[in-house]
Design an enzyme around this catalytic site. Structure first.
Site, mmCIF file in Angstrom:
data_model
loop_
_atom_site.group_PDB
_atom_site.id
_atom_site.type_symbol
_atom_site.label_atom_id
_atom_site.label_comp_id
_atom_site.label_asym_id
_atom_site.label_seq_id
_atom_site.Cartn_x
_atom_site.Cartn_y
_atom_site.Cartn_z
ATOM 1 N N SER B 154 0.182 6.447 -2.535
ATOM 2 C CA SER B 154 1.199 7.035 -2.622
ATOM 3 C C SER B 154 1.147 7.803 -4.105
ATOM 4 C CB SER B 154 2.481 6.202 -2.613
ATOM 5 O OG SER B 154 3.685 7.000 -2.866
ATOM 6 N N ARG B 224 17.809 4.081 -4.855
ATOM 7 C CA ARG B 224 16.730 3.060 -4.272
ATOM 8 C C ARG B 224 16.969 2.947 -2.695
ATOM 9 N NH1 ARG B 224 11.616 1.503 -4.475
ATOM 10 N NH2 ARG B 224 11.454 -0.835 -3.897
ATOM 11 N N ASP B 319 3.856 6.333 8.929
ATOM 12 C CA ASP B 319 4.247 6.856 7.454
ATOM 13 C C ASP B 319 4.601 8.308 7.736
ATOM 14 O OD1 ASP B 319 4.416 7.813 4.916
ATOM 15 O OD2 ASP B 319 2.626 6.925 4.186
ATOM 16 N N HIS B 352 5.720 4.025 5.298
ATOM 17 C CA HIS B 352 4.851 4.414 3.973
ATOM 18 C C HIS B 352 4.825 2.892 3.305
ATOM 19 C CE1 HIS B 352 3.628 6.655 0.528
ATOM 20 N NE2 HIS B 352 4.632 6.238 -0.139
ATOM 21 N N ASP B 353 5.588 2.079 3.438
ATOM 22 C CA ASP B 353 5.590 0.930 2.735
ATOM 23 C C ASP B 353 4.197 0.097 3.232
ATOM 24 O OD1 ASP B 353 7.417 0.665 0.740
ATOM 25 O OD2 ASP B 353 8.817 -0.593 1.613
#
Lengths: 199, 374
Positions: B154, B224, B319, B352-353
């Site tokens: 990222s 968050r 992602d 994405h994680d």
């Protein structure tokens, strides 16, 4: 998915013969990277391989091949016109859907194109067809229900495709059991190798 | 009990740079500190160092624990350790907290030498370029003339790219994971919502809240939660939570009804307690600003011209914040320059994680690549 390549090495020297030293080569469906590795050793080439199968991809990486996981059915948008000396499609064309498009793309990206495929006109295949079943052989090691091959062709078919498109055949070699076949190649040849340029 | 393949108990170190650093914003930092950690040993040739760059909410604590009672190990402990893909028996691994961070490096929490008070709102925005320049100062201080590799996911991947562009002689390999050559409008939009939720939090007090009793947690928490949604895929949320309820029946009120709500609230609360609001808005700005090619894909090829390092580029199918197509833009610009590059698109559900997960193919690729590096 690729054909069984147990006996694949015998076509490597022929391909190497058609590749100039220090060429920049793109191998579409590079499998485990053996061909590129061979060409590196024999012809000091640089280049890239494209492979979508994760196991083969990793084998190529372990050999130090610049291997890219992109879908060649979508063309070659990552590559500029004439950016390679040679583009190779070895024993892969029969499993592709967009056959003409990929050949056009190869000739856009490469100055020279090498295509190899199992000849569906080979007499052993013809006999099985006459006997009323789908051919299976060393070059075609699949049953009709699980084969990845959707576009099998004969040498005559491929010649005609080259004629109707703008592909000039500068070399053609036909092999059976590692031996060159010049008499009735479409009947007696198991594997066809073409060296093409844009007309 | 000794943990298997762990770097064990670790301690962070401090690098004080007395040379001034001119930031992209024009601000001059007369001196700065970087907090960092290292694992493994630097070999005699000093050529086995790998720098790991962190993403938005990361820090220098990559692996191991600070004490045996430490609840969690460093954030990339699954990757880094003896006999792990980034093997500390072979490599000297460096993790650094970026400028503007809240984990020890000079940032909004630090004392401004001019006022003798915390910088707070006055701390300048540091960019990816600034970070890489500061990393280089650290690497030089460690007497390392060339890194074996720089790796990051990222925002960390952007730093690896920047390393290859800015210091072509000082990096042998760049490993760029789930990254992009710049952010899309959609990505900037998400970042702006996150920032607005923090900035408009009354407890934020324009960024001057250090030493105050009430800390700005409400906005940070929402930022968050929003981020978390975008780092996951629809599929993985569906399979993990679906429409599962906390209670047997609907309560017809605004308390937590669905499991996903409970999960997000928990993640938001946890993060807001640990992370610094000023740092968060600055990190998102660094993401927004990074654009080495000034928005032009053609230009990216030009910018990559002087690159000498080899590249491994990895993306994940699910992602959607840093999609595989963005990684392919990087690959294309590398191909235009005949740079050695390997590219893999990992089939993964977690969005994405995924770059933080232990997906077997992903780790096998990294392991093989690192093995070939030395």
């Amino acid at each position: 998915m690729k054909l069984n390549k147990n006996n694949y090495r015998y076509d490597f020297p022929i391909i190497a013969n058609w590749v100039n030293s220090n060429s920049k080569v793109l191998d579409l469906g590079c499998g485990d990277g053996e061909l590129l590795n061979y060409l590196k050793k024999e012809r000091n080439i640089t280049g890239y391989g494209i492979e979508k199968n994760p196991d083969n991809w990793l084998k190529s990486l372990k050999k130090g091949i610049n291997v890219l996981q992109v879908d060649i059915e979508a063309g070659l948008p990552e590559f500029e016109d004439n950016s390679f000396d040679v583009v190779i499609l070895s024993k892969t064309i029969q499993s592709m859907h967009n056959t003409e498009e990929i050949l056009d793309e190869m000739l856009r990206v490469g100055k020279q194109v090498i295509v190899t495929f199992p000849n569906f006109g080979y007499w052993k295949d013809r006999i099985q067809s006459i006997q009323g079943r789908m051919p299976e052989s060393e070059e075609l090691p699949y049953s009709w229900f699980n084969t990845p091959n959707v576009h099998l062709c004969t040498i005559r078919d491929f010649d005609n495709l080259c004629k109707s498109n703008k592909y000039e055949i500068i070399d053609r070699l036909v092999l059976t059991d590692n031996k060159s076949v010049s008499f009735l190649p479409n009947l007696l040849g198991a594997l066809a190798l073409y060296n093409l340029v844009n007309r | 009990m000794k943990e298997k393949n762990s770097v064990g108990i670790v301690k962070s170190k401090k690098f004080i740079c007395k040379n001034p650093l001119k930031l992209n914003s024009g601000v001059l930092l007369k001196e700065f500190e970087l907090t960092y950690e290292t694992y493994g040993k630097l070999n005699a040739k000093r050529d086995n160092a790998v720098l790991v760059c962190h993403a938005l909410s990361g820090n220098h604590h990559l692996a191991g624990r600070y004490s045996s009672s430490d609840k969690y190990p460093g954030w990339w402990d699954s990757l880094i350790g003896p006999n792990k893909p980034l093997d500390t028996n072979k490599f000297f691994v460096i993790g650094v907290n970026n400028l503007g961070g809240s984990h020890g490096s000079t940032g909004p929490k630090s004392i401004n030498p001019k006022t003798k008070k915390p910088w707070g709102a006055d701390f300048p925005i540091a960019t990816v370029e600034d970070w890489v320049n500061s990393h280089e100062a650290l690497i030089t201080s460690l007497n390392i003339s060339r890194l074996a590799g720089v790796i990051g996911g990222s925002l960390g991947g952007m730093q690896a790219i920047q390393w290859a562009i800015k210091f072509p002689e000082k990096i042998k390999n760049a490993i760029v994971i789930a990254a992009a050559p710049n952010l899309t409008a959609q990505n900037i939009a998400f970042n702006e919502v996150a920032r607005q939720s923090i900035i408009t939090d009354p407890d934020f007090n324009n960024g001057n809240y250090y030493g105050k009793k009430i800390q700005p947690r409400r906005g940070l928490r929402i930022a968050r939660m929003l981020g978390h949604i975008t780092y996951l895929s629809d599929d993985v949320m569906g399979s993990k939570f679906g429409r599962k309820l906390r209670n047997k029946n609907y309560q017809y009120n605004f308390n937590t009804e669905f499991e996903i709500e409970s999960y997000l609230n928990y993640q938001g609360d946890k993060f807001a307690k640990e992370f610094d609001a000023n740092t968060y808005i600055r990190m998102t700005k660094a993401l927004d600003y990074y654009d080495p090619a000034n928005g032009s894909k053609k230009n990216l090829s030009k910018v990559f011209k002087k690159i000498k390092s080899k590249f491994l580029v990895i993306s994940f199918t699910s992602d959607w914040r840093f999609s595989p197509n963005r990684s392919k833009e990087i690959v294309k610009a590398l191909l235009d320059n005949n740079i050695d590059v390997k590219y893999a698109e990992i089939t993964a559900a977690s969005g994405h994680d995924a770059f933080l997960m232990e997906e077997p193919r992903y780790h096998a690729i990294l392991q093989s690549y690192f093995n070939k590096m030395l």
